[in-house]
Design an enzyme around this catalytic site. Structure first.
Site, mmCIF file in Angstrom:
data_model
loop_
_atom_site.group_PDB
_atom_site.id
_atom_site.type_symbol
_atom_site.label_atom_id
_atom_site.label_comp_id
_atom_site.label_asym_id
_atom_site.label_seq_id
_atom_site.Cartn_x
_atom_site.Cartn_y
_atom_site.Cartn_z
ATOM 1 N N GLY A 190 -1.940 -2.507 9.593
ATOM 2 C CA GLY A 190 -2.541 -3.772 8.487
ATOM 3 C C GLY A 190 -2.586 -3.645 6.935
ATOM 4 O O GLY A 190 -2.359 -4.761 6.487
ATOM 5 N N LYS A 191 -3.228 -2.596 6.996
ATOM 6 C CA LYS A 191 -2.519 -2.568 4.411
ATOM 7 C C LYS A 191 -1.042 -3.436 4.375
ATOM 8 O O LYS A 191 -0.869 -3.919 4.091
ATOM 9 C CB LYS A 191 -2.974 -1.130 4.377
ATOM 10 C CG LYS A 191 -4.552 -1.303 4.330
ATOM 11 C CD LYS A 191 -4.692 -0.086 3.861
ATOM 12 C CE LYS A 191 -5.902 0.718 4.105
ATOM 13 N NZ LYS A 191 -6.619 2.123 2.505
ATOM 14 N N HIS A 206 -11.047 -8.695 -0.886
ATOM 15 C CA HIS A 206 -11.147 -7.211 -1.877
ATOM 16 C C HIS A 206 -9.962 -6.461 -2.246
ATOM 17 O O HIS A 206 -9.377 -6.126 -2.991
ATOM 18 C CB HIS A 206 -12.073 -5.876 -1.219
ATOM 19 C CG HIS A 206 -11.680 -5.515 0.116
ATOM 20 N ND1 HIS A 206 -11.316 -6.672 1.355
ATOM 21 C CD2 HIS A 206 -11.201 -4.738 0.746
ATOM 22 C CE1 HIS A 206 -11.020 -6.536 2.568
ATOM 23 N NE2 HIS A 206 -11.304 -4.793 2.303
ATOM 24 N N GLY A 238 -9.513 -2.855 11.547
ATOM 25 C CA GLY A 238 -10.705 -1.929 11.146
ATOM 26 C C GLY A 238 -11.853 -2.837 11.307
ATOM 27 O O GLY A 238 -12.153 -3.135 12.491
ATOM 28 N N ASP A 250 -7.898 3.093 -1.468
ATOM 29 C CA ASP A 250 -8.727 3.829 -0.456
ATOM 30 C C ASP A 250 -9.528 2.383 -1.248
ATOM 31 O O ASP A 250 -9.856 1.667 -1.414
ATOM 32 C CB ASP A 250 -9.166 4.799 -1.211
ATOM 33 C CG ASP A 250 -10.158 5.863 -0.198
ATOM 34 O OD1 ASP A 250 -9.627 6.121 0.631
ATOM 35 O OD2 ASP A 250 -11.008 6.306 -0.668
ATOM 36 N N SER A 251 -9.952 2.048 0.561
ATOM 37 C CA SER A 251 -11.490 1.320 1.323
ATOM 38 C C SER A 251 -12.927 1.603 1.408
ATOM 39 O O SER A 251 -12.011 2.765 2.523
ATOM 40 C CB SER A 251 -10.610 0.084 2.221
ATOM 41 O OG SER A 251 -8.932 -0.342 1.132
ATOM 42 N N GLU A 298 -6.960 12.795 1.337
ATOM 43 C CA GLU A 298 -8.188 12.337 0.910
ATOM 44 C C GLU A 298 -9.019 12.924 0.787
ATOM 45 O O GLU A 298 -10.065 13.239 1.598
ATOM 46 C CB GLU A 298 -8.114 10.983 1.674
ATOM 47 C CG GLU A 298 -6.837 9.721 1.669
ATOM 48 C CD GLU A 298 -7.751 8.509 2.292
ATOM 49 O OE1 GLU A 298 -9.374 8.389 2.977
ATOM 50 O OE2 GLU A 298 -6.171 8.077 2.962
ATOM 51 N N ASP A 303 -12.573 -5.786 10.109
ATOM 52 C CA ASP A 303 -12.679 -7.241 10.475
ATOM 53 C C ASP A 303 -12.835 -8.052 11.158
ATOM 54 O O ASP A 303 -13.323 -9.633 10.603
ATOM 55 C CB ASP A 303 -11.017 -7.355 10.358
ATOM 56 C CG ASP A 303 -10.473 -7.109 9.304
ATOM 57 O OD1 ASP A 303 -10.819 -7.330 7.811
ATOM 58 O OD2 ASP A 303 -8.802 -7.114 8.928
#
Ligand code: IMP
Length: 183
Positions: free
Chosen positions: A11-12, A167, A141, A65-66, A36, A143
């Protein structure tokens, strides 16, 4: 140069492909695992991730990183968003929000960029609200349970439009501004 977009999230990848192309820049997806670190701070996760990727000899990349920070849950799931998504999922967040009057929430996206020996770290935000139910089939995610305009969930907004208000789009524009500055 061609920026390497390092993420395991398809998705990213789609969102960055559109964002880079709209900015007239070239980008390619690079699948590269990195740790991470557990931290209460998105910027720290990104900064440590960048160090590890550089140690592997990679240059000219971005990482992201979100997280989703829900007001009524004191910022949860926040930096634990990936874990929350895997365990309780969207249904679990909706359950935690049952009866909550304040449905305010914020998506945050921290981008780390390695370019020409420089380190750029920027954080973008998007305010909105947790919806009462899941809706939409686009995106990924959280969304389906986040709405920025009170009308549609992010999963009902075309990708180009999401990039304009999200964002990630906000962080990307901050990155472009930094890239335009002198060293
Ligand atoms: P991470 O940045 O990959 O660690 O993402 C943390 C969690 O937030 C993952 O479960 C993602 O699916 C979710 N997430 C990150 N960005 C977004 C977004 O733009 N929309 C919906 N969920 C997102």
């Amino acid at each position: 140069m061609i920026f390497k977009v390092i993420t395991s999230n398809p998705g990213k990848v789609r969102e960055y492909q559109e964002a880079f192309a709209s900015a007239g820049l070239e980008a390619e997806h690079l699948r590269l695992a990195y740790d991470e670190v557990q931290s209460s701070d998105l910027e720290e996760v990104v900064s440590k991730g960048m160090e590890e990727i550089r140690r592997k000899g990679v240059r000219g990349f971005i990482i992201d990183d979100s997280g989703l920070f829900v007001d009524a849950l004191n910022g949860f799931p926040g930096v634990w968003s990936a874990y929350a998504q895997k365990t309780i999922g969207n249904k679990g967040i909706l359950k935690l929000m049952e009866g909550a009057e304040d449905r305010g929430a914020e998506f945050r996206c921290c981008i780390g960029c390695d370019v020409g020996g420089r380190t750029i770290i920027v954080t973008g935000k998007c305010r909105g609200a947790i919806t009462s139910e899941e809706s939409g089939s686009d995106g990924f995610g959280f969304d389906p349970i986040f709405s920025h305009d009170g009308e549609r969930s992010f999963a009902e907004v075309p990708l180009e439009d999401k990039n304009r208000v999200s964002h990630r789009g906000d962080a990307f524009r901050l990155l472009l501004a930094e890239l335009g500055k002198e060293n």
